[in-house]
Design an enzyme around this catalytic site. Structure first.
Site, mmCIF file in Angstrom:
data_model
loop_
_atom_site.group_PDB
_atom_site.id
_atom_site.type_symbol
_atom_site.label_atom_id
_atom_site.label_comp_id
_atom_site.label_asym_id
_atom_site.label_seq_id
_atom_site.Cartn_x
_atom_site.Cartn_y
_atom_site.Cartn_z
ATOM 1 N N GLY A 66 38.547 -36.548 -25.648
ATOM 2 C CA GLY A 66 39.398 -37.313 -26.562
ATOM 3 C C GLY A 66 38.532 -37.901 -27.659
ATOM 4 N N VAL A 116 37.592 -32.588 -12.854
ATOM 5 C CA VAL A 116 36.486 -33.159 -12.083
ATOM 6 C C VAL A 116 37.006 -33.529 -10.693
ATOM 7 C CG1 VAL A 116 34.859 -35.088 -11.941
ATOM 8 C CG2 VAL A 116 35.337 -34.007 -14.155
ATOM 9 N N ALA A 126 35.480 -41.121 -20.268
ATOM 10 C CA ALA A 126 36.289 -41.507 -21.448
ATOM 11 C C ALA A 126 37.636 -40.800 -21.358
ATOM 12 C CB ALA A 126 35.552 -41.125 -22.731
ATOM 13 N N HIS A 130 36.745 -34.423 -61.599
ATOM 14 C CA HIS A 130 35.828 -33.342 -61.238
ATOM 15 C C HIS A 130 34.394 -33.811 -61.455
ATOM 16 C CE1 HIS A 130 34.228 -29.311 -60.836
ATOM 17 N NE2 HIS A 130 33.491 -29.557 -61.911
HETATM 18 P P1 NAD Z 1 41.954 -40.272 -25.389
HETATM 19 O O1 NAD Z 1 43.326 -40.436 -24.897
HETATM 20 O O2 NAD Z 1 41.700 -40.066 -26.827
HETATM 21 O O3 NAD Z 1 41.275 -39.028 -24.659
HETATM 22 C C1 NAD Z 1 41.142 -38.941 -23.280
HETATM 23 C C2 NAD Z 1 40.918 -37.482 -22.919
HETATM 24 O O4 NAD Z 1 40.552 -37.428 -21.563
HETATM 25 C C3 NAD Z 1 42.160 -36.629 -23.092
HETATM 26 O O5 NAD Z 1 41.825 -35.469 -23.813
HETATM 27 C C4 NAD Z 1 42.580 -36.338 -21.666
HETATM 28 O O6 NAD Z 1 43.218 -35.079 -21.531
HETATM 29 C C5 NAD Z 1 41.254 -36.365 -20.953
HETATM 30 N N1 NAD Z 1 41.332 -36.665 -19.530
HETATM 31 C C6 NAD Z 1 42.128 -37.572 -18.916
HETATM 32 N N2 NAD Z 1 41.871 -37.586 -17.582
HETATM 33 C C7 NAD Z 1 40.876 -36.695 -17.369
HETATM 34 C C8 NAD Z 1 40.173 -36.265 -16.215
HETATM 35 N N3 NAD Z 1 40.426 -36.781 -15.023
HETATM 36 N N4 NAD Z 1 39.215 -35.316 -16.359
HETATM 37 C C9 NAD Z 1 38.946 -34.791 -17.582
HETATM 38 N N5 NAD Z 1 39.590 -35.158 -18.711
HETATM 39 C C10 NAD Z 1 40.537 -36.100 -18.606
HETATM 40 O O7 NAD Z 1 41.158 -41.535 -24.814
HETATM 41 P P2 NAD Z 1 39.716 -42.078 -25.133
HETATM 42 O O8 NAD Z 1 38.890 -41.050 -25.821
HETATM 43 O O9 NAD Z 1 39.240 -42.682 -23.862
HETATM 44 O O10 NAD Z 1 40.028 -43.237 -26.152
HETATM 45 C C11 NAD Z 1 40.886 -44.331 -25.776
HETATM 46 C C12 NAD Z 1 41.620 -44.876 -26.949
HETATM 47 O O11 NAD Z 1 40.741 -45.529 -27.837
HETATM 48 C C13 NAD Z 1 42.335 -43.781 -27.699
HETATM 49 O O12 NAD Z 1 43.714 -43.965 -27.518
HETATM 50 C C14 NAD Z 1 41.991 -43.989 -29.130
HETATM 51 O O13 NAD Z 1 43.127 -44.207 -29.885
HETATM 52 C C15 NAD Z 1 41.106 -45.229 -29.172
HETATM 53 N N6 NAD Z 1 39.928 -44.852 -29.956
HETATM 54 C C16 NAD Z 1 40.104 -44.578 -31.283
HETATM 55 C C17 NAD Z 1 39.039 -44.168 -32.041
HETATM 56 C C18 NAD Z 1 39.256 -43.846 -33.479
HETATM 57 O O14 NAD Z 1 40.280 -44.231 -34.024
HETATM 58 N N7 NAD Z 1 38.336 -43.150 -34.133
HETATM 59 C C19 NAD Z 1 37.784 -44.028 -31.476
HETATM 60 C C20 NAD Z 1 37.641 -44.305 -30.132
HETATM 61 C C21 NAD Z 1 38.730 -44.729 -29.380
#
Ligand code: NAD
Ligand code: FAD
Length: 477
Positions: A189, A244, A275, A450
């Site tokens: 994510g 996992v 994460a 530009h």
């Molecule tokens: P996320 O929801 O973005 O991603 C989590 C990922 O983990 C998903 O792809 C999911 O399918 C996967 N996943 C879930 N359970 C799993 C498992 N057991 N094994 C393997 N993969 C698994 O969550 P995040 O990356 O933890 O971020 C949390 C929140 O923080 C997000 O909702 C995001 O909006 C916010 N955030 C935003 C930014 C940004 O705006 N740039 C940056 C960091 C975090």
């Protein structure tokens, strides 16, 4: 003695502190309760400033500079000697940025005559709030209105419990004191990709294990595909459909077992980042008779104006439905304060920008092509690559593209999707266009400077009608 205030805000993150400031600007007396201790000091700013947006971007920028000097300066004719890395100095710079911003928020609260109470708040019945200071006696506060803004925390999974600096959540991943040789990340994510990129640029061999088969399912498919291609080329080993099943820590390393379509696997890492999402913080926030209800996923239930189920109680930010983003929390905070002050206020939930701060950045706003089609819209699409943009070529930063999704009948812009240099800034052109109901033609008729990266926005709008200048397009209009 009972303290009284027009507004009591529980939580001093971006949602809570912006709500407090706006309420004070509107002439209301405000108390903001925040319990966070960061590196031994009470701190405002929530997840965002202390352990989220800001420290992650500080490390993303430092690691990007390191990677640029090491890998890309030679192409510009810049010859540097051996490039070294001082992780402690990098971390100290990050901490200084965080410190500056969190003390800035404290100064803003003080300057707006907002009382910051350091400790925990709990909503009782009848808009009373119990305040438990870090030290000393509990107090009861009485408020005309209460704004709940307690934010979120990382989801933990039983197969990968956190383990002293070896298996960490995002907060731990911002604090490594050396570059792990092999780094595992569970979850591809936003956090997995951003923090995976940081440590990969600094030299880690990074393996990302993602449970689902498609990366970034919330993004337009073209963006997700391009992001996967680019990040893989940069060295992130992203393994999709990887479930996992267990982790074992021994001798400072962690062994991860997982299953994918090809069978069972085992990997050994020096560090593992978990994460897999975040969940709302409601523990200890609500007394049983507060009357505030939660939805089936544990978020405080609110309407479009963030009213909770009790009159005079509002909830905002990561604690409620919608994307967990700082800017969404901030806008909801401002809206709640304005509603309390009797103003009309609204957040346009259809136009909340998403940005992933990898390099290149990926950013989008509005509908994806897939969403628009699923809603039965006759869609037209315009896409244009940075690869032939003069400015991108001049700075040697040419990956990615701009894509517009529009309604073919009305010409209205429905969505903008960017992967490329400065995507997180360029995307605001789409936000402004859509807020003003712009059509593709409106964008075509504007004169873009530009040489700029934004010319790709202009060309993408032209491409929607087959008339991009710097591409051979067969369709003419
Ligand atoms: P996320 O929801 O973005 O991603 C989590 C990922 O983990 C998903 O792809 C999911 O399918 C996967 N996943 C879930 N359970 C799993 C498992 N057991 N094994 C393997 N993969 C698994 O969550 P995040 O990356 O933890 O971020 C949390 C929140 O923080 C997000 O909702 C995001 O909006 C916010 N955030 C935003 C930014 C940004 O705006 N740039 C940056 C960091 C975090
Ligand atoms: P929070 O920021 O979580 O603040 C809530 C505060 O309430 C906390 O400080 C907590 O201590 C306090 N609190 C909780 N309960 C109580 C209580 N009972 N009494 C007193 N205080 C209490 N979002 C973006 O938009 N862009 C990004 O680039 C971005 N990057 C991120 C990177 C990482 C690594 C992480 C983890 C998150 C990132 N986010 C990003 C998400 C962003 O940080 C959150 O969406 C945002 O902080 C939510 O704001 P909030 O005010 O709702 O809650």
């Amino acid at each position: 003695m009972t303290q009284k205030a027009d507004v009591v805000v529980i939580g001093g993150g971006p949602g809570g502190y912006e709500a407090a400031i706006r309420a004070a600007q509107l002439g209301l007396s405000v108390i903001c309760i925040e319990r966070r201790m960061h590196k031994g000091k009470p701190a405002l700013g929530g997840t965002c400033l202390n352990v989220g947006c800001i420290p992650s971007k500080a490390l993303l920028d430092s690691s990007h500079k390191y990677h640029e000097v090491k890998s890309n300066y030679a192409a510009h004719g810049i010859v540097v000697g051996e490039v070294g890395l001082d992780v402690a100095a990098m971390q100290a710079r990050k901490d200084k940025v965080v410190d500056g911003l969190t003390s800035g928020v404290a100064a803003l609260l003080k300057g707006n005559n907002i009382t910051w109470l350091q400790g925990s708040g709990r909503l009782l019945s009848g808009k009373q709030v119990e305040f438990t200071p870090h030290e000393g006696e509990k107090q009861i506060l009485e408020a005309e209105s209460v704004i709940l803004a307690s934010g979120s925390e990382p989801v933990q999974i039983p197969v990968a419990p956190l383990h002293d600096g070896v298996v960490v959540d995002s907060t731990g991943a911002l604090e490594f004191d050396q570059v792990p040789k092999r780094l595992g990340v569970i979850g591809a994510g936003v956090i997995g990709l951003e923090l995976g990129s940081v440590w990969s640029r600094l030299g880690s061999e990074v393996v990302v294990l993602e449970a689902v088969d498609n990366m970034l399912p919330m993004a337009d498919k073209a963006i997700a595909k391009e992001a996967q291609k680019i990040l893989t080329r940069q060295g992130l080993d992203i393994r999709l459909g990887a479930r996992v099943s267990g982790t074992k820590v021994a001798k400072g390393k962690v062994t991860v077992t997982y299953t994918d379509a090809k069978g069972d696997h085992e990997e050994v890492f020096d560090r593992l980042i978990v994460a897999v999402g975040r969940r709302p913080v409601t523990d200890g926030l609500l007394s049983p008779d507060s009357g505030v209800s939660l939805d089936e996923r544990g978020f405080v239930h609110v309407d479009d104006q963030c009213h909770a189920s009790v009159p005079g109680v509002y909830a905002i930010g990561d604690l409620v439905r919608g994307p967990m983003l700082a800017h969404k929390a901030m806008e909801e905070g401002v809206m709640a304060a304005e509603v309390i002050a009797g103003h009309h206020a609204q957040v346009n939930y259809d136009l909340i920008i998403s940005v992933i701060y990898t390099h290149p950045e990926a950013a989008w706003v509005g509908k994806t092509e897939e969403q628009a089609k699923a809603e039965g819209v006759d869609v037209k699409v315009g896409q244009f690559a940075f690869a032939v943009n003069g400015r991108a070529l001049a700075s040697d930063d040419t990956a990615g593209f701009v894509k517009f999704v529009a309604d073919a009948k009305t010409d209205r812009v429905l969505g903008m999707h960017v992967i490329g240099p400065a995507a997180g800034d360029i995307i605001h052109q789409g936000l402004i266009a859509m807020e003003f109901g712009a059509t593709i033609e409106d964008l075509q008729l504007m004169c873009f400077a530009h040489p700029t990266l934004s010319e790709v926005v202009h060309e993408a709008a032209l491409a929607a009608d087959g008339r991009a200048i710097h591409a051979i397009q067969r369709k003419r209009k």
